[in-house]
Every structure is written in C-alpha cells, then in structure tokens.
Design a protein around this motif. Structure first.
Motif, PDB file in Angstrom:
ATOM      1  N   GLU A  93     -67.208 144.181 -37.699  1.00 37.21           N
ATOM      2  CA  GLU A  93     -66.492 143.734 -36.499  1.00 37.21           C
ATOM      3  C   GLU A  93     -65.173 144.492 -36.318  1.00 37.21           C
ATOM      4  O   GLU A  93     -64.820 144.865 -35.193  1.00 37.21           O
ATOM      5  N   LEU A  98     -62.293 148.709 -33.243  1.00 38.03           N
ATOM      6  CA  LEU A  98     -61.598 150.006 -33.216  1.00 38.03           C
ATOM      7  C   LEU A  98     -62.376 151.031 -32.397  1.00 38.03           C
ATOM      8  O   LEU A  98     -61.783 151.786 -31.616  1.00 38.03           O
ATOM      9  N   THR A  99     -63.685 151.050 -32.575  1.00 39.05           N
ATOM     10  CA  THR A  99     -64.519 151.989 -31.810  1.00 39.05           C
ATOM     11  C   THR A  99     -64.363 151.745 -30.313  1.00 39.05           C
ATOM     12  O   THR A  99     -64.236 152.683 -29.517  1.00 39.05           O
ATOM     13  N   MET A 101     -61.821 150.711 -28.909  1.00 38.20           N
ATOM     14  CA  MET A 101     -60.499 151.188 -28.493  1.00 38.20           C
ATOM     15  C   MET A 101     -60.478 152.694 -28.304  1.00 38.20           C
ATOM     16  O   MET A 101     -59.445 153.241 -27.922  1.00 38.20           O
ATOM     17  N   GLY A 102     -61.571 153.360 -28.623  1.00 39.18           N
ATOM     18  CA  GLY A 102     -61.624 154.804 -28.450  1.00 39.18           C
ATOM     19  C   GLY A 102     -61.464 155.572 -29.751  1.00 39.18           C
ATOM     20  O   GLY A 102     -61.271 156.793 -29.728  1.00 39.18           O
ATOM     21  N   VAL A 103     -61.526 154.867 -30.885  1.00 42.26           N
ATOM     22  CA  VAL A 103     -61.405 155.549 -32.174  1.00 42.26           C
ATOM     23  C   VAL A 103     -62.810 155.999 -32.626  1.00 42.26           C
ATOM     24  O   VAL A 103     -63.777 155.249 -32.475  1.00 42.26           O
ATOM     25  N   GLU A 104     -62.885 157.221 -33.144  1.00 39.82           N
ATOM     26  CA  GLU A 104     -64.180 157.747 -33.614  1.00 39.82           C
ATOM     27  C   GLU A 104     -64.745 156.882 -34.742  1.00 39.82           C
ATOM     28  O   GLU A 104     -63.996 156.325 -35.535  1.00 39.82           O
ATOM     29  N   LEU A 107     -63.604 157.458 -38.422  1.00 41.05           N
ATOM     30  CA  LEU A 107     -62.214 157.045 -38.599  1.00 41.05           C
ATOM     31  C   LEU A 107     -62.108 155.513 -38.576  1.00 41.05           C
ATOM     32  O   LEU A 107     -61.379 154.920 -39.378  1.00 41.05           O
ATOM     33  N   GLN A 110     -62.939 154.133 -41.915  1.00 41.53           N
ATOM     34  CA  GLN A 110     -61.843 154.295 -42.878  1.00 41.53           C
ATOM     35  C   GLN A 110     -60.736 153.262 -42.654  1.00 41.53           C
ATOM     36  O   GLN A 110     -60.242 152.641 -43.593  1.00 41.53           O
ATOM     37  N   VAL A 111     -60.362 153.106 -41.371  1.00 42.97           N
ATOM     38  CA  VAL A 111     -59.288 152.159 -41.043  1.00 42.97           C
ATOM     39  C   VAL A 111     -59.713 150.744 -41.416  1.00 42.97           C
ATOM     40  O   VAL A 111     -58.943 149.979 -42.008  1.00 42.97           O
ATOM     41  N   GLN A 114     -59.321 150.111 -44.998  1.00 44.51           N
ATOM     42  CA  GLN A 114     -57.924 149.942 -45.418  1.00 44.51           C
ATOM     43  C   GLN A 114     -57.375 148.573 -45.032  1.00 44.51           C
ATOM     44  O   GLN A 114     -56.689 147.924 -45.828  1.00 44.51           O
ATOM     45  N   ILE A 115     -57.702 148.146 -43.797  1.00 46.17           N
ATOM     46  CA  ILE A 115     -57.216 146.828 -43.369  1.00 46.17           C
ATOM     47  C   ILE A 115     -57.804 145.734 -44.258  1.00 46.17           C
ATOM     48  O   ILE A 115     -57.128 144.774 -44.625  1.00 46.17           O
ATOM     49  N   LYS A 117     -58.377 145.656 -47.255  1.00 52.21           N
ATOM     50  CA  LYS A 117     -57.855 145.553 -48.627  1.00 52.21           C
ATOM     51  C   LYS A 117     -56.939 144.341 -48.782  1.00 52.21           C
ATOM     52  O   LYS A 117     -56.770 143.823 -49.874  1.00 52.21           O
ATOM     53  N   ARG A 121     -53.953 140.418 -43.805  1.00 50.48           N
ATOM     54  CA  ARG A 121     -53.902 141.341 -42.667  1.00 50.48           C
ATOM     55  C   ARG A 121     -55.259 141.409 -41.958  1.00 50.48           C
ATOM     56  O   ARG A 121     -55.330 141.532 -40.742  1.00 50.48           O
ATOM     57  N   PHE A 125     -55.781 140.489 -38.161  1.00 53.25           N
ATOM     58  CA  PHE A 125     -56.389 141.438 -37.223  1.00 53.25           C
ATOM     59  C   PHE A 125     -57.493 140.752 -36.401  1.00 53.25           C
ATOM     60  O   PHE A 125     -57.565 140.907 -35.180  1.00 53.25           O
TER      61      PHE A 125
ATOM     62  N   MET B 101     -50.343 147.079 -40.171  1.00 53.70           N
ATOM     63  CA  MET B 101     -51.611 146.406 -40.469  1.00 53.70           C
ATOM     64  C   MET B 101     -52.163 146.813 -41.830  1.00 53.70           C
ATOM     65  O   MET B 101     -53.206 146.316 -42.249  1.00 53.70           O
ATOM     66  N   GLY B 102     -51.522 147.763 -42.464  1.00 56.36           N
ATOM     67  CA  GLY B 102     -51.991 148.187 -43.783  1.00 56.36           C
ATOM     68  C   GLY B 102     -52.734 149.510 -43.762  1.00 56.36           C
ATOM     69  O   GLY B 102     -53.360 149.891 -44.746  1.00 56.36           O
ATOM     70  N   VAL B 103     -52.671 150.222 -42.619  1.00 54.13           N
ATOM     71  CA  VAL B 103     -53.349 151.512 -42.527  1.00 54.13           C
ATOM     72  C   VAL B 103     -52.377 152.611 -43.019  1.00 54.13           C
ATOM     73  O   VAL B 103     -51.187 152.576 -42.677  1.00 54.13           O
ATOM     74  N   LEU B 107     -53.544 158.330 -41.578  1.00 53.55           N
ATOM     75  CA  LEU B 107     -54.682 157.780 -40.833  1.00 53.55           C
ATOM     76  C   LEU B 107     -54.186 157.139 -39.532  1.00 53.55           C
ATOM     77  O   LEU B 107     -54.804 157.307 -38.464  1.00 53.55           O
ATOM     78  N   GLN B 114     -56.108 159.391 -31.193  1.00 54.21           N
ATOM     79  CA  GLN B 114     -57.387 159.138 -30.517  1.00 54.21           C
ATOM     80  C   GLN B 114     -57.259 158.076 -29.432  1.00 54.21           C
ATOM     81  O   GLN B 114     -57.818 158.221 -28.345  1.00 54.21           O
ATOM     82  N   ILE B 115     -56.535 157.003 -29.750  1.00 53.03           N
ATOM     83  CA  ILE B 115     -56.351 155.944 -28.743  1.00 53.03           C
ATOM     84  C   ILE B 115     -55.621 156.493 -27.529  1.00 53.03           C
ATOM     85  O   ILE B 115     -55.949 156.176 -26.384  1.00 53.03           O
ATOM     86  N   ARG B 121     -56.909 152.573 -22.383  1.00 58.51           N
ATOM     87  CA  ARG B 121     -57.039 151.957 -23.702  1.00 58.51           C
ATOM     88  C   ARG B 121     -55.692 151.903 -24.419  1.00 58.51           C
ATOM     89  O   ARG B 121     -55.410 150.953 -25.134  1.00 58.51           O
TER      90      ARG B 121
END
Lengths: 225, 225
Positions: A93, A98-99, A101-104, A107, A110-111, A114-115, A117, A121, A125, B101-103, B107, B114-115, B121
């Motif tokens: 989810e 993120l996708t 929002m226009g993020v590849e 990426l 990966q994000v 990290q979140i 972890k 947070r 989110f 957010m912890g990123v 990154l 990208q955003i 967006r």
C-alpha cells in the motif's frame, strides 16, 4: 519570506468562527421570530437566554466530548494491527501510494522499505495518506470547547441585548436587526480574511445566512400563532 | 478482507451525526427551559419551531456557503505560485517531508525530483503533507447541507412533538424528557458504532450533553423569570 504567507488558519480562529457563526444567527432568528408574536420582551429574553445556554453547551460540551481523538486512536490501532498481521500488504500500500504520486516503482519500493523500518512513521504515513486523517490535538480539546462556547455566548448576546434594554418588542426587533446585521458584516469580513475567501462574496454569504434564518423564523412564528 | 474493515465513516453518516446532535439537544433544552416558566404549550411550540427553522438554516445553508472548497482553492493556487516562483524551495520542502518520514536523504532527493515532474502531483503532495488539507468534494456540498438540515429537523421534532400533542406544559415536559433521552441513547449508540468509539462511553457522552444542556436551560429560564 513569501514561503510563510500561507493562511495561518489556526485552531483558535476556526473555533471562534464555528461558535460565532451559529451564535450570531440562531439567537437572532429565534428572538426575531418571537418578536413577531409577542408584544413585550420578557419571554423573548427568557427564550434567548435558554437558547444561548443550550447552544453553548451543545456546541462546547458536545464538541469536547465528540471523541474525534478516540476515532483517530481506533483507526491508528487498526493500522498498527495490520502492520503486525499483514506487513506485506501494508508495504504494498505504501508503494502504491508513492507510485500514484508519480514515483517510479523501483524507487517506491526502496522508500516503502525505509519508511517501514519505523512502525510509528509507517502507521503515521498510512493515517495521512491512506485514510487521510489528521491527528487531533488532545490537549486542545478543552480549550477548543471553551472558545467555541464563549464565541457562541458573545455572538448570541449581540442580537439579544436590544430586547433587554428596550421593552417594546417591535422596537427591540429593529435595533436587534441593525446591530446583528452590522455584526454579521464585520464577522463575515473577518472570517473571509481569515479563511482567504473573496471578501465581498464571503461577507455576503454570512450576512445572507443570518437574514434568511431570521426571516424564516419570523414568518414561521407568525404563521403558527 | 481484513484490509477493508476500516470504518467507512462516510460523509453521509457524518452529516447525519452533525445535524442530529444539535437537533436533538438544542430544541430539547429550549423547550424544557420554557416549560419551566410557561403553563401552556402554545408559545413553547412557536419557540421550538422558530428555533428548528433557525438551526436548520444556520447549519444547512451556513455549512453550504461556508466556502471550505474556496479556502482549499486559495491555498492550492498559492502552492502553484510557489512552485512557479520558488521551485528550489518547494523541492527542498518535499525532500524535508520525506526525510522526516524516515527516508534517506539521497533517496528523498530522487523522489522529490520525480514528484516535481508533474506540477499537479507536486501541489497535491504539498497540500496533503505540508498544509495537511484535504480536498473538499465540491458536488457534495449541496447534498451535505440538506442532510445536515434534515437531520436537525428530524432531531428537533422529537423533543418538540410532546408539546404539540399535550396541552399542559409540565406533562409535555415529562414526555419530552422520556422520548428525547431514549432518542439520545439510540443516537449515541449508533454514533459510537459509526465512529468506532467505545459503545457505553460514547452513548453516555451524547446523553449527558443533552441532559446537561436541558437542565441548564431549565434552571436559567426559571432564574430569570
């Protein structure tokens, strides 16, 4: 510092607007309605005071107890549970959000990792971006309730005081209309400024709502008497 | 499908709750207050009807015209302007939000870039995560206003109807207390269910607010008469 000119539409101003809108309008309309069927002002004052007390308590205490923070906590707990029981789904989810929002995709993955972890947070989110819920400020609830109630009280006394100082209900009504319409215009102006609405349009809306409510109450009271 | 059991706290339910809370409470308190100083019910009915009309219009029309979507549009326009005039600052803000957010910083920078490729967006991201504003649904405003007004109307007639069918104000007050407290309990129960609050606590809060408002109005009306 053009970055900082966003409307600082603080909780305080919002609470004053909430209380004052209804406080100016409902007691104005009720007393205007009763002035059409009563010649002296005594019962109008009693009704007005009873209404203001009821409105203050309903909006103030009611708002205080409304449990917005409990609703938030319930949903937050559910997010934590989902993170525990179905972490892969939750991770997906985050990625999807993120996708969108226009993020590849790579990426996003990966994000998301990290979140995820930090569970706090991660849950935060999801609350913001999946459920679109804002965290209510707990220690503001009591202050917010009293601001709303006090604004209702102040607003309500503006249309009511002419009936206290003038014995004849018709003359009191005229004065009440004058002072309340002036108050609605000032309040509408300040509200428009505070919320960033066009001034003339915003002021008109507030004033028209008050006048329509009072006219309706006046005509209805006449009709049933 | 445990993913889908989030409270579907739809706008409709929220609007019914908003209108019904005040509709059950304020006309109940006002009529109870007046019943303490009037022996017959005629003026209580007139006051109650005037109050219900005023409350419906103040909450319904007032809410309809409140201009939430204009406030959102104003802030959104400001975001677009900032993206045009200070893109580096805005990009840094996206990065900072992600870092918080912890990123990781590198990154965050990539994601921000990208955003920012799509201005819509980008502005949307800032509205949600910097200003924490949700986009109000424009074509819901009219429906929302009428739902709130109708709920206030329905709620208001519950405490009022005993005064319409019983001529003696004391007896009408007793019946009004009984039916309204039952209605407050049912409404409190349904509200707690809908908002995910603990049932007993949530039901008690709604009921207590109504009783406190009515008691205050009753005592105040007695005191000034």
């Amino acid at each position: 510092m053009s970055k900082e000119i966003h409307n600082n539409n603080s909780g305080l101003v919002k609470d004053i607007i909430i209380g004052m809108s209804d406080g100016l309008t409902v007691p104005f309309a009720l007393t205007a309605g009763l002035s059409g069927v009563l010649n002296t002002t005594h019962l109008i004052i009693v009704s007005g005071l009873a209404e203001i007390a009821a409105g203050c308590i309903s909006m103030g205490l009611g708002g205080y107890l409304a449990g917005e923070s409990e609703e938030y906590d319930t949903e937050l707990q559910r997010e934590y549970n989902e993170i525990e029981t179905a972490p892969q789904l939750e991770l997906q989810e985050v990625e999807d959000i993120l996708t969108n929002m226009g993020v590849e995709q790579t990426l996003s993955k990966q994000v998301a990792l990290q979140i995820s972890k930090d569970k706090n947070r991660w849950a935060d989110f999801m609350m913001k971006l999946e459920l679109e819920m804002e965290k209510p400020s707990k220690n503001r609830a009591a202050k917010s309730a009293s601001t709303i109630a006090l604004s209702y009280l102040v607003g309500g006394f503006i249309p009511l005081f002419p009936y206290i100082i003038i014995h004849d209900s018709k003359q009191a009504l005229y004065l009440s209309c004058i002072v309340t319409i002036i108050a609605l215009i000032i309040f509408g102006y300040l509200k428009s400024k505070a919320t960033g609405q066009p001034i003339v349009k915003g002021t008109l809306k507030v004033t028209v709502t008050g006048i329509v409510a009072a006219t309706a109450a006046f005509l209805l009271a006449k009709a049933v008497s």
